[in-house]
Design a protein around this motif. Sequence first.
Motif, mmCIF file in Angstrom:
data_model
loop_
_atom_site.group_PDB
_atom_site.id
_atom_site.type_symbol
_atom_site.label_atom_id
_atom_site.label_comp_id
_atom_site.label_asym_id
_atom_site.label_seq_id
_atom_site.Cartn_x
_atom_site.Cartn_y
_atom_site.Cartn_z
ATOM 1 N N ARG A 287 1.375 0.493 -2.274
ATOM 2 C CA ARG A 287 0.372 0.555 -3.133
ATOM 3 C C ARG A 287 1.241 0.947 -4.464
ATOM 4 O O ARG A 287 0.605 0.737 -5.530
ATOM 5 N N ASP B 162 0.078 -3.805 -2.197
ATOM 6 C CA ASP B 162 -1.008 -3.562 -1.404
ATOM 7 C C ASP B 162 -2.181 -4.543 -1.163
ATOM 8 O O ASP B 162 -2.738 -4.905 -0.169
ATOM 9 N N THR B 163 -2.382 -5.157 -2.349
ATOM 10 C CA THR B 163 -3.587 -6.283 -2.468
ATOM 11 C C THR B 163 -3.116 -7.627 -2.588
ATOM 12 O O THR B 163 -3.977 -8.358 -2.794
#
Length: 253
Positions: free
Chosen positions: A144, A149-150
Amino acid sequence: MRYTDLIFDLYGTLVDIHTEENDLVWDKTALYFGYYGAPCTGKELKTDFESVMTSRESVAGQSYEVYPDIPFDEVMADLFRARGVTENANVLGFNAAQVFRVASTEYIRLYDRVLESLDALRQKGFRLWLLSNAQRSFTAYELRLLGLDTRFDRIYLSSDYQCRKPDGRFFSALLEGEHLDASRCLMIGNDRETDIAGATAAGLSTLYMHTNLTPAEQAPADPGKVAKDVSGQCHYEFEGANWPALTTLIAGL
């Protein structure tokens, strides 16, 4: 295109990190234990940690085919309980794992242009997966922090499965869990023994990156070498962590 799914290692492949798990780190973590009613010295904590970890690994099994990965935070929780602190032991263990990681991290950063490169590969139609020998108690937060994280269709961390690369069970968790065709997957990692050997045994093509975090005893990459075995798996090599150049290479395979 030959591949539809790209499987990435994390540390040494996408992320440059340096940690020092020295006596001072254990002393600081022991101070945290003292805050919550479990006083000990750093030396005592380290000795007890190693004892519990060895015991857990022995139960899990350790052989050529089995590479257990014990959750760091669970061991820390065990050490709180051993000192009579049972209330909220799991939470305290989780936090202690993070204290240890923060205290031991000298730096953590992405290799140059990693985020742009991952975005470019997705725009070209690849699905992106992360398969990392890592502890959820701190790696999920580092992902993150770094904006990773995405970036993936799904993230697989070894502590969740209590086995680690090159264990075939960890690769199977991804391949079977996501219904992937191994012949259309490319594993990208910086360690010949964990990433590359494990992926090869799992039926994947591989791209070995020789970076500053590759184990010192492993040979540098030979960028001109492209090996193809009888099963049709291809094995590529790349020197360094030049992600724009690597993105161009991958897109052209």
